[in-house]
Enzyme design. Structure first.
Site, PDB file in Angstrom:
ATOM      1  N   THR A  64      -1.096   2.750   1.841  1.00  0.00           N
ATOM      2  CA  THR A  64       0.249   2.789   1.287  1.00  0.00           C
ATOM      3  C   THR A  64       0.836   4.200   1.261  1.00  0.00           C
ATOM      4  O   THR A  64       0.126   5.204   1.298  1.00  0.00           O
ATOM      5  CB  THR A  64       0.251   2.233  -0.146  1.00  0.00           C
ATOM      6  OG1 THR A  64      -0.633   3.035  -0.958  1.00  0.00           O
ATOM      7  CG2 THR A  64      -0.206   0.782  -0.178  1.00  0.00           C
ATOM      8  N   VAL A  65       2.151   4.241   1.178  1.00  0.00           N
ATOM      9  CA  VAL A  65       2.894   5.468   0.937  1.00  0.00           C
ATOM     10  C   VAL A  65       3.605   5.304  -0.410  1.00  0.00           C
ATOM     11  O   VAL A  65       3.921   4.182  -0.808  1.00  0.00           O
ATOM     12  CB  VAL A  65       3.931   5.720   2.062  1.00  0.00           C
ATOM     13  CG1 VAL A  65       3.256   6.178   3.327  1.00  0.00           C
ATOM     14  CG2 VAL A  65       4.768   4.461   2.356  1.00  0.00           C
ATOM     15  N   CYS A  81      10.296   2.838   2.424  1.00  0.00           N
ATOM     16  CA  CYS A  81       9.585   2.344   1.241  1.00  0.00           C
ATOM     17  C   CYS A  81      10.241   2.828  -0.053  1.00  0.00           C
ATOM     18  O   CYS A  81      10.373   4.039  -0.268  1.00  0.00           O
ATOM     19  CB  CYS A  81       8.135   2.811   1.299  1.00  0.00           C
ATOM     20  SG  CYS A  81       7.187   2.425  -0.192  1.00  0.00           S
ATOM     21  N   GLU A  88      -0.163   6.799  -6.080  1.00  0.00           N
ATOM     22  CA  GLU A  88       0.628   6.008  -7.023  1.00  0.00           C
ATOM     23  C   GLU A  88       1.925   6.762  -7.304  1.00  0.00           C
ATOM     24  O   GLU A  88       1.929   7.801  -7.971  1.00  0.00           O
ATOM     25  CB  GLU A  88      -0.162   5.769  -8.308  1.00  0.00           C
ATOM     26  CG  GLU A  88       0.637   5.143  -9.443  1.00  0.00           C
ATOM     27  CD  GLU A  88       1.406   3.903  -9.026  1.00  0.00           C
ATOM     28  OE1 GLU A  88       2.646   3.890  -9.208  1.00  0.00           O
ATOM     29  OE2 GLU A  88       0.778   2.961  -8.495  1.00  0.00           O
ATOM     30  N   SER A  89       3.037   6.237  -6.813  1.00  0.00           N
ATOM     31  CA  SER A  89       4.304   6.972  -6.869  1.00  0.00           C
ATOM     32  C   SER A  89       4.774   7.251  -8.290  1.00  0.00           C
ATOM     33  O   SER A  89       5.389   8.287  -8.561  1.00  0.00           O
ATOM     34  CB  SER A  89       5.390   6.207  -6.102  1.00  0.00           C
ATOM     35  OG  SER A  89       5.670   4.955  -6.728  1.00  0.00           O
ATOM     36  N   TYR A 121      10.286  -8.198  -4.234  1.00  0.00           N
ATOM     37  CA  TYR A 121       9.139  -8.484  -3.363  1.00  0.00           C
ATOM     38  C   TYR A 121       8.522  -9.836  -3.715  1.00  0.00           C
ATOM     39  O   TYR A 121       8.105 -10.593  -2.830  1.00  0.00           O
ATOM     40  CB  TYR A 121       8.092  -7.377  -3.482  1.00  0.00           C
ATOM     41  CG  TYR A 121       8.436  -6.141  -2.683  1.00  0.00           C
ATOM     42  CD1 TYR A 121       7.885  -5.926  -1.427  1.00  0.00           C
ATOM     43  CD2 TYR A 121       9.318  -5.193  -3.170  1.00  0.00           C
ATOM     44  CE1 TYR A 121       8.193  -4.804  -0.676  1.00  0.00           C
ATOM     45  CE2 TYR A 121       9.642  -4.060  -2.439  1.00  0.00           C
ATOM     46  CZ  TYR A 121       9.076  -3.871  -1.196  1.00  0.00           C
ATOM     47  OH  TYR A 121       9.400  -2.755  -0.458  1.00  0.00           O
ATOM     48  N   ARG A 128      -5.274  -1.123   0.778  1.00  0.00           N
ATOM     49  CA  ARG A 128      -4.106  -1.012   1.647  1.00  0.00           C
ATOM     50  C   ARG A 128      -3.783   0.450   1.913  1.00  0.00           C
ATOM     51  O   ARG A 128      -4.091   1.329   1.105  1.00  0.00           O
ATOM     52  CB  ARG A 128      -2.895  -1.711   1.028  1.00  0.00           C
ATOM     53  CG  ARG A 128      -2.996  -3.238   1.069  1.00  0.00           C
ATOM     54  CD  ARG A 128      -1.687  -3.873   0.596  1.00  0.00           C
ATOM     55  NE  ARG A 128      -1.745  -5.318   0.688  1.00  0.00           N
ATOM     56  CZ  ARG A 128      -1.408  -6.025   1.772  1.00  0.00           C
ATOM     57  NH1 ARG A 128      -1.006  -5.394   2.862  1.00  0.00           N
ATOM     58  NH2 ARG A 128      -1.482  -7.341   1.769  1.00  0.00           N
ATOM     59  N   TRP A 173       1.113   1.702   8.824  1.00  0.00           N
ATOM     60  CA  TRP A 173       2.066   2.766   9.146  1.00  0.00           C
ATOM     61  C   TRP A 173       1.522   3.665  10.259  1.00  0.00           C
ATOM     62  O   TRP A 173       0.352   4.036  10.252  1.00  0.00           O
ATOM     63  CB  TRP A 173       2.333   3.626   7.923  1.00  0.00           C
ATOM     64  CG  TRP A 173       2.935   2.926   6.745  1.00  0.00           C
ATOM     65  CD1 TRP A 173       2.326   2.628   5.561  1.00  0.00           C
ATOM     66  CD2 TRP A 173       4.286   2.447   6.630  1.00  0.00           C
ATOM     67  NE1 TRP A 173       3.206   1.994   4.709  1.00  0.00           N
ATOM     68  CE2 TRP A 173       4.419   1.879   5.338  1.00  0.00           C
ATOM     69  CE3 TRP A 173       5.394   2.455   7.475  1.00  0.00           C
ATOM     70  CZ2 TRP A 173       5.604   1.317   4.876  1.00  0.00           C
ATOM     71  CZ3 TRP A 173       6.585   1.899   7.029  1.00  0.00           C
ATOM     72  CH2 TRP A 173       6.677   1.334   5.751  1.00  0.00           C
TER      73      TRP A 173
END
Length: 350
Positions: free
Chosen positions: A149-150, A80, A165-166, A216, A147, A113
């Site tokens: 998410t990572v 990711c 939130e990255s 995306y 979702r 995942w």
């Protein structure tokens, strides 16, 4: 009259039963994908959902989540690009012994995942003992409906997800854990310096929209119009980045900032995956002299290349996205050498 009303009720019941049967039959025949695997909306456009956990870690603990060594655990995927940002910042700031990490399997199926230590580079869930990342989310919130998410940052004390939130995680890692950095040199590093913040924010805005998320939007489009719009914007933005990088070593000048970290994770995946899998094939990164040199420059910088896992990247996209690649065949190429020499250090001297 009574007889007429009786037959009207019976007819209504019959029609309702027929409608229920028709709906059930249609649902069974269409065999819709689980929500976790749906990427495009009804108009064929990819729309990214906002992150759900948005708490902040602070040095002074005023947020309720104080920066502490050993308290927080990072769940990531090597595949990711969003999670990759957090791994890069964690490494650059020397926080490997401060924030522990687990890596999910590159394959994402109907349940999202999963943890699978049998896959090279992946791990078990060493903190919560879960089999799937979704279980970690339900530990944090039993009623969670988004979702899975990572990256996701887990608080071992409060038993919850602090933030997924990255873009916020990398800022926390950049500034809030300075007390715990491995070396004084890493403590002094600032990838979001005050004097460059306006410029970084401006760059991040168009790079996110047209490059990070743009690939995306192109790849998951299910109609020609949304694809055409997205892919044109991808390459217009790459042309813009190419021009900037023809004049200076990094996006804001002579130093690496978070803007470079955010662009790198897409560039590192572009020729490997996005050119073919996401149909972003107008040009490759190797066809851009400055972007290709810049990508190699960053890859060869500690923290970038050593957190880049092509096995996970290439297998995740091509095996997980059944709507794009129904037979899950993983392409053999391309041959890329990110360790080839570059001249950016000598071209752009202070």
């Amino acid at each position: 009259m009574l007889l007429l009303k009786f037959w009207q009720k019976q007819t209504a019941r019959f029609v309702c039963r027929r409608l229920v049967l028709q709906v059930r039959t249609m649902s069974e025949e269409t065999k819709e994908q689980p929500q976790i695997l749906k990427w495009a909306n009804k108009t064929g456009e990819f729309v990214r959902n906002p992150s759900s956990f948005r708490n902040w870690i602070t040095r002074d603990g005023s947020s309720g989540f104080p920066a502490e060594s050993g308290r927080y655990h990072l769940y990531v995927s090597y595949a990711c690009p969003w999670a990759h940002r957090s791994l890069i910042m964690r490494k650059l700031k020397g926080l490997e012994d401060v924030i522990s990490v687990d890596v999910v399997d590159y394959f994402m199926g109907e349940k999202g995942w999963r943890f699978n230590p049998d896959v090279p580079g992946a791990t078990a869930d060493t903190v919560n003992g879960c089999s799937f990342l979704r279980e970690v989310y339900f530990l944090a919130d039993p009623n969670y409906g988004g979702r899975f998410t990572v990256a996701a940052l887990w608080d071992k004390k409060k038993k919850t997800i602090v933030n997924n939130e990255s873009s916020e995680l990398i800022r926390m890692f950049n500034s809030e854990f300075n007390e715990f950095c491995k070396t004084p040199e890493q403590r002094a590093l600032d990838f979001y310096p005050e004097k460059l913040r306006a410029e970084i924010d401006s760059i991040n805005e168009w790079i996110y929209k047209d490059i990070n998320n743009g690939v995306y939007r192109a790849g998951f489009a299910t109609q020609q119009g949304p694809y055409d719009k997205a892919v044109r914007e991808v390459f217009a933005a790459l042309d813009r980045a190419e021009e900037i990088l023809s004049r200076q070593r990094y996006l804001t000048g002579a130093q690496i900032t978070e803007a470079d970290i955010r662009l790198y994770t897409t560039l590192a995946r572009f020729d490997c995956v996005y050119v073919g899998h996401f149909k972003c094939n107008k040009k490759r990164i190797v066809d851009y002299p400055n972007l290709w040199g810049y990508l190699r420059d960053l890859y060869q910088t500690p923290g970038f290349g050593d957190t880049t896992n092509r096995l996970h990247i290439e297998h995740h996209y091509q095996e997980s996205h059944e709507s794009i690649n129904p037979n899950r065949i993983v392409a053999i190429g391309p041959d890329l050498d990110f360790n080839l020499p570059h001249d950016r250090a000598t071209r752009f001297t202070k």
